[in-house]
Design a protein around this motif. Structure first.
Motif, mmCIF file in Angstrom:
data_model
loop_
_atom_site.group_PDB
_atom_site.id
_atom_site.type_symbol
_atom_site.label_atom_id
_atom_site.label_comp_id
_atom_site.label_asym_id
_atom_site.label_seq_id
_atom_site.Cartn_x
_atom_site.Cartn_y
_atom_site.Cartn_z
ATOM 1 N N SER A 48 -6.402 -7.980 -0.753
ATOM 2 C CA SER A 48 -5.325 -6.824 -0.735
ATOM 3 C C SER A 48 -4.465 -6.992 -1.994
ATOM 4 C CB SER A 48 -4.829 -6.623 0.538
ATOM 5 O OG SER A 48 -5.571 -6.531 1.648
ATOM 6 N N VAL A 49 -4.103 -8.220 -2.115
ATOM 7 C CA VAL A 49 -3.205 -8.404 -3.275
ATOM 8 C C VAL A 49 -3.817 -8.186 -4.868
ATOM 9 C CG1 VAL A 49 -1.427 -9.860 -4.469
ATOM 10 C CG2 VAL A 49 -1.425 -9.604 -1.834
ATOM 11 N N LEU A 53 -3.848 -4.014 -4.764
ATOM 12 C CA LEU A 53 -2.454 -3.632 -5.068
ATOM 13 C C LEU A 53 -1.889 -3.889 -6.698
ATOM 14 C CD1 LEU A 53 -0.426 -4.808 -1.773
ATOM 15 C CD2 LEU A 53 -1.234 -2.441 -2.725
ATOM 16 N N ALA A 71 1.460 2.805 -5.406
ATOM 17 C CA ALA A 71 0.668 1.625 -4.370
ATOM 18 C C ALA A 71 1.632 1.431 -3.301
ATOM 19 C CB ALA A 71 1.217 0.103 -5.286
ATOM 20 N N PHE A 75 -0.372 2.304 0.183
ATOM 21 C CA PHE A 75 -0.190 1.280 1.028
ATOM 22 C C PHE A 75 0.245 1.805 2.385
ATOM 23 C CE2 PHE A 75 2.055 -2.256 3.396
ATOM 24 C CZ PHE A 75 1.180 -2.983 3.314
ATOM 25 N N ALA A 212 -4.627 1.256 -3.010
ATOM 26 C CA ALA A 212 -3.423 0.516 -2.096
ATOM 27 C C ALA A 212 -3.851 1.270 -0.715
ATOM 28 C CB ALA A 212 -2.078 1.123 -2.549
ATOM 29 N N ALA A 215 -5.942 -1.210 0.805
ATOM 30 C CA ALA A 215 -5.042 -2.577 0.979
ATOM 31 C C ALA A 215 -4.183 -2.425 2.284
ATOM 32 C CB ALA A 215 -4.299 -2.756 -0.090
ATOM 33 N N GLY A 216 -3.556 -1.398 2.309
ATOM 34 C CA GLY A 216 -2.867 -1.061 3.501
ATOM 35 C C GLY A 216 -3.486 -1.176 4.807
#
Length: 258
Positions: A48-49, A53, A71, A75, A212, A215-216
């Motif tokens: 995710s990072v 992101l 982002a 997210f 993002a 990722a969230g």
């Protein structure tokens, strides 16, 4: 051909893990299960990072000090999407007796599969969005970086496949059916990724938001389900160790190959 392989790698990880029903006699021991849940959490957090992101913020670099906006917005939308799905889809987590989501008459095995399928949605989206960015020739996404994400997710899918198929076998489900249920829980990943690619021409302008978003959604799964399950009861330190190993492995894959 490379794109198709990249989309299928995560599913192959789930199918390989589900194949443990043919090799192991019993369900995974709690210590092993905690370690694997922690490992999966570490892989997802690192992916995710580094894979989602950071590239999202790099793509928005021309916004200057506001480069965090895509982002941050994506997210939060990803978190909200999984929260909504958690409420709308009936599912049952491994080791739990109480189903979540709306009440229904579905079989326990079906709701177990739905729980893992729900977790796999953001992973499929993440792979699809990254490869869509690759097709759009975005400078921040490379072929090796996209494959690093696919391989990392496949690695963490292996224990997921085992964690769902072995308990099903222990509860009386035949080996073949337990394998099929475990493997099918991962089919949503290549399907979701392929759908994302089909929409790639519309995706390109909002790619930072979608990276993002994925990722969230992935981190929702980690915080809501994986880490709590890895930390319950005794031997929670094994989950922490698994997390560290998974995080470092995914970080190395993304930085070394990206």
């Amino acid at each position: 051909m490379e794109i198709l392989l990249g989309l299928m790698i995560p599913f192959l990880g789930t199918a390989a893990g589900s194949g443990c029903v043919f090799l192991l006699r019993d369900a995974l021991k709690p210590q092993v299960q905690k370690t694997l849940l922690g490992f999966a959490s570490g892989v997802m957090v690192a992916a995710s990072v580094w894979s989602l992101l950071i590239p999202a913020m790099d793509m928005a670099g021309d916004m200057g000090r506001w480069a965090f906006v895509p982002a941050a917005v994506g997210f939060l939308l990803g978190m909200g999407f999984l929260l909504l799905m958690d409420q709308l889809i009936p599912h049952l987590h491994i080791g739990s007796e109480k189903a979540e989501g709306p009440k229904c008459q579905l079989k326990k095995t079906t709701m177990l599969v739905l729980a893992v399928t729900l977790h796999n949605i953001p992973e499929g989206m993440a792979v699809g969005v990254v490869f869509a960015g690759l097709l759009a020739e975005n400078a921040t996404i490379t072929l090796t970086g996209a494959f690093a994400l696919s391989v990392g997710i496949a690695i963490q899918n292996f224990p997921e496949g085992a964690i769902i198929s072995l308990p099903l076998k222990s509860e009386g489900t035949g080996k073949g059916r337990a394998f099929l249920y475990g493997a099918l829980s991962g089919i949503v990943e290549p399907l979701g990724a392929a759908l994302t690619l089909l929409l790639s021409s519309w995706i390109s302008p909002v790619l930072p938001y979608l990276l993002a978003f994925a990722a969230g959604a992935m981190l929702y799964v980690v915080v809501e389900e994986l880490i709590p399950e890895a930390s319950q009861g005794e031997h929670s330190n094994l989950g922490t160790i698994g997390f560290a190993v998974g995080f470092v492995l995914m970080m190395i894959l993304d930085v070394a190959l990206g």
